[in-house]
Design a protein around this motif. Structure first.
Motif, mmCIF file in Angstrom:
data_model
loop_
_atom_site.group_PDB
_atom_site.id
_atom_site.type_symbol
_atom_site.label_atom_id
_atom_site.label_comp_id
_atom_site.label_asym_id
_atom_site.label_seq_id
_atom_site.Cartn_x
_atom_site.Cartn_y
_atom_site.Cartn_z
ATOM 1 N N ASN A 70 1.160 -1.598 0.020
ATOM 2 C CA ASN A 70 0.078 -0.257 -0.102
ATOM 3 C C ASN A 70 1.096 1.003 -0.274
ATOM 4 N N ILE A 71 0.171 2.468 0.215
ATOM 5 C CA ILE A 71 0.999 3.365 -0.156
ATOM 6 C C ILE A 71 2.013 3.973 0.919
ATOM 7 N N THR A 72 1.153 2.808 2.101
ATOM 8 C CA THR A 72 2.546 3.693 3.682
ATOM 9 C C THR A 72 3.363 2.268 3.501
ATOM 10 N N GLU A 76 -6.504 0.146 -4.389
ATOM 11 C CA GLU A 76 -4.901 -0.494 -4.612
ATOM 12 C C GLU A 76 -4.261 -0.024 -6.210
ATOM 13 N N LEU A 85 2.953 1.741 -6.572
ATOM 14 C CA LEU A 85 2.325 3.162 -6.227
ATOM 15 C C LEU A 85 3.788 3.662 -5.200
ATOM 16 N N PHE A 86 3.470 2.499 -4.264
ATOM 17 C CA PHE A 86 4.684 3.168 -2.980
ATOM 18 C C PHE A 86 5.538 3.054 -3.496
ATOM 19 N N LYS A 124 5.647 6.883 -6.008
ATOM 20 C CA LYS A 124 5.133 8.317 -5.677
ATOM 21 C C LYS A 124 5.425 9.289 -5.667
ATOM 22 N N CYS A 166 1.395 10.741 -14.204
ATOM 23 C CA CYS A 166 1.371 8.938 -13.514
ATOM 24 C C CYS A 166 0.975 8.474 -14.968
ATOM 25 N N GLN A 195 -9.298 4.802 -7.254
ATOM 26 C CA GLN A 195 -7.812 4.424 -7.173
ATOM 27 C C GLN A 195 -7.886 6.321 -7.991
ATOM 28 N N THR A 247 -6.503 8.503 -5.645
ATOM 29 C CA THR A 247 -5.351 8.467 -5.127
ATOM 30 C C THR A 247 -4.356 8.996 -6.086
ATOM 31 N N ARG A 268 -3.195 12.602 -5.777
ATOM 32 C CA ARG A 268 -2.802 13.482 -4.613
ATOM 33 C C ARG A 268 -1.595 14.021 -4.653
#
Length: 680
Positions: free
Chosen positions: A229-231, A271, A275-276, A279, A288, A320, A323, A326
């Motif tokens: 995930n993004i984190t 998801e 992306l992680f 980003k 993107c 998505q 996301t 952002r």
């Protein structure tokens, strides 16, 4: 006075995780999070309208703004779809996250540290289950990576597969690729690592056959693509079948097997694969690139195009898209050139364009996919190709939908219709005008023909919406009538609403009240309750049970904070309070200070005059508050008295034998009405 905690236990007691956050920290986050700043941070263009800010609602489609933000109250409300609340609630709605997660996101935005207190046993169990799933996912990613690196079979099968795809060791490390053994080992290995069977099953890496009870490895014999995930947390896995299987085996087992969705951990329509890792480059390049599969992403990253992501086993979705927004407002769609890829590219473009994003569409040469293209081109060449060959949606649709049939009227008509459908999705008139001109040029059509068709399409769409809204209203009316058939009507609905509106607007404020020759300060809500307590019947003051909840709150504790109701844990209270605060905002009964202190600072009497001025302002405020309190009490008492007058007159008609007694009551009630009218 008792200390009041307006967030007693949290806004959302349904989400037990919130209990871990200290109340003082919650207060700091809420105080720091200005509602207008938070709303604007999601791209909502707010326009001033009196004392409030308005915009088209970010939660549903509308042409006339019905979304209202009150900076003074710290809340938002859409009078179209009904959503409303505080800054934390707005983040929850936009991010589709839990209350504590929204708090943490706001805390990070405002650089507020979030210490967490000891959880209850129930909270610990819920959090432990979530953490166990994340931990076993992390363990399984390492287990599969080590299997591929250290196990002879893993190297011979799994590593060889990735080598054939020309993935480098660095790419395998960055994307944490692995291999799942071709025999059932996960239960035994995971239990040896300290995980219980229920965690193995809930995470989806293992399963149990319902008929035979046999345990099995979900990803057995497959190469593994961890989904991060993004984190940076491993939330799921994609397992791809190997090339050494026969076509029949591939068909039977499926090319890909994916982890099951787990609410709050892995939702595939949210998801984005890669992306992680992407980003920071997305932000840096302000664009993107959207591709189709895992291999496409890895090869593009490997070629130096590290701003590339892919949807996780699904078509590109609005979640998505949000996301991606952002990090950038520019989307480059680079799907496979086959019919399925072209259809997916058009759908993704429509979603992004409808949200106001800038979209460039890229067709790769000779039917290549991004994986193939990236392996034979450097980053510089790929960027140059995108710059030269990237198309807007009009050019793209003209090319792919008419290729080989450029002279066929039906094909041209179909392609133009598809273009106009997308133009109709664009959120502003300037963009629509730009693409109308582009369509005129590409299709060699007069403006009138395109605009006429666009208007016809818009009218048809509007008619459909009106039909749906009409049907919705009819359903709601039927439901309302059905409900009213089983519930009492409230005789003093308007006056009860005014009481609750006064409570919501003035909770936490106090006034001086003379009591046996001495003046004491009381909360206005307590004064209100005391002024009406003689009207209580069977322990109830108000007939509407939703409104009576507000009265019970006053009875149960002293309310010292004006956000008590808008941040209440009860959904009904919170929604009603938000609506009442924003309703007729311009006509709000809150005190507006028009007095200005004009004494210059060099005046010898500056401090004394300033203190006197502030005292006058406070007096004026309390006078206005007292007047409003007396008015709302008076109006409710009048309504009750008039109700009794009407009941007594009806009793005189229906029960003439009791006429004398009823006449005496009627005279008494009418005297009370007259006294209230002239003396308040």
């Amino acid at each position: 006075m008792r200390k009041n905690s307006y967030l007693c236990n949290s806004i959302c007691t349904k989400d037990r995780d919130v209990a871990r956050i200290d109340q003082n920290t919650i207060d700091r986050i809420i105080d720091a999070a200005r509602i207008e700043d938070v709303v604007r941070s999601y791209g909502v263009e707010l326009q001033k309208a009196g004392t409030v800010l308005k915009a088209c609602c970010p939660f549903h489609e509308e042409k006339t703004p019905s979304f209202v933000v009150s900076p003074a109250k710290g809340i938002f409300k859409c009078f179209g779809c009904g959503k409303g609340g505080h800054a934390v609630k707005f983040v929850m709605e936009k991010e589709q996250c839990s209350y504590p997660d929204a708090l943490r996101r706001l805390a990070k935005r405002y650089n507020i540290e979030v210490p967490e207190r000891e959880m209850t046993p129930e909270e610990k169990r819920a959090e432990m289950e979530r953490q166990n799933i994340l931990e076993i996912n992390e363990w399984y990613a390492k287990f599969c990576a080590e299997t591929m690196t250290n196990d002879p079979n893993g190297r011979a099968v799994g590593m060889s597969f990735f080598r054939e795809r020309r993935f480098t060791d660095e790419s395998m490390r960055v994307f944490r690729l692995g291999y799942a053994m071709d025999r059932n080992v996960v239960f035994e290995a995971a239990k040896a690592a300290g995980f219980m069977d229920d965690v193995i099953i809930k995470s989806g890496i293992g399963g149990v056959n319902e008929e035979s009870g046999r345990r099995f490895d979900r990803f057995k014999g497959r190469v593994i693509f961890p989904i991060v995930n993004i984190t940076g947390k491993v939330v799921a896995f994609g397992g791809r079948v190997l090339n050494n299987l026969s076509e029949e085996e591939k068909k039977r087992t499926g090319k890909y097997v994916n982890s099951p969705e787990i609410l709050g951990i892995y939702e595939k329509n949210r998801e984005l694969y890669g992306l992680f890792q992407a980003k920071s480059d997305i932000q840096r390049k302000d664009s993107c690139i959207l591709v189709e599969g895992y291999a496409d992403v890895i090869s593009m990253h490997q070629a130096g195009m590290r701003n590339t992501v892919a949807a996780c086993g699904t078509a590109f979705t609005e979640r998505q898209m949000e996301t991606v927004r952002r990090f950038t407002n520019n989307l480059i769609v680079m799907d496979d050139g086959d019919s399925a890829g072209i259809a997916a590219a058009q759908k993704a473009a429509n979603i992004a364009l409808k949200a106001g994003m800038s979209v460039k569409m890229v067709l790769l040469p000779d039917g290549q996919d991004p994986d193939d293209f990236a392996k034979s081109h450097s980053a510089e060449l790929i960027e140059a190709y995108i710059e030269e060959k990237g198309m807007n949606f009009v050019e793209f649709k003209k090319k792919v939908l008419t290729e080989g049939k450029e002279d066929d009227p039906d094909t041209i008509n179909t392609a133009l219709g598809s273009v106009i459908e997308t133009i109709a999705l664009l959120p502003n008139a300037i963009s629509r005008e730009v693409y109308i001109k582009e369509a005129m040029k590409r299709f060699e059509m007069p403006r009138e023909a395109i605009v006429e068709r666009l208007n016809s399409m818009a009218m048809s769409e509007q008619q459909q919406k009106e039909k749906e809204e009409r049907n919705k209203r009819l359903r709601e009316e039927d439901e309302r009538r059905a409900e009213e058939a089983n519930r009492p009507t409230y005789k003093f609905a308007i006056q009860e609403r005014e009481i609750v509106q006064f409570i919501v607007r003035h909770c936490g404020e106090s006034i001086e009240v003379e009591n046996e020759g001495t003046k004491e300060r009381y909360y206005v809500t307590d004064v209100l309750l005391a002024s009406l307590e003689d009207l209580e019947e069977e322990g109830r003051l108000l007939q509407n049970p939703m409104y009576e909840k507000f009265i019970n709150c006053i009875k149960q504790e002293e309310i010292t904070d004006d956000r008590y109701f808008t941040f209440n844990e009860d959904d009904d209270i919170r929604k009603i309070a938000t609506s009442l605060l924003l309703d007729k905002e311009v006509a709000s009964k809150r005190f507006d200070n028009d007095m200005k202190f004009t004494t210059p600072e060099d005046d010898p009497q500056y401090e004394r005059k300033k203190q006197e001025f502030e005292a006058r302002v406070q007096q004026e405020k309390e006078l206005k508050l007292r007047t409003d309190l007396e008015t709302v009490v008076k109006e409710y008492r009048l309504a009750v008295i008039r109700g009794k007058i009407a009941e007594t007159k009806q009793a005189i008609k229906e029960r003439p034998r009791e006429m004398l007694e009823q006449m005496r009551k009627l005279k008494e009630y009418m005297e009370q009405e007259q006294m209230l009218q002239y003396n308040g």
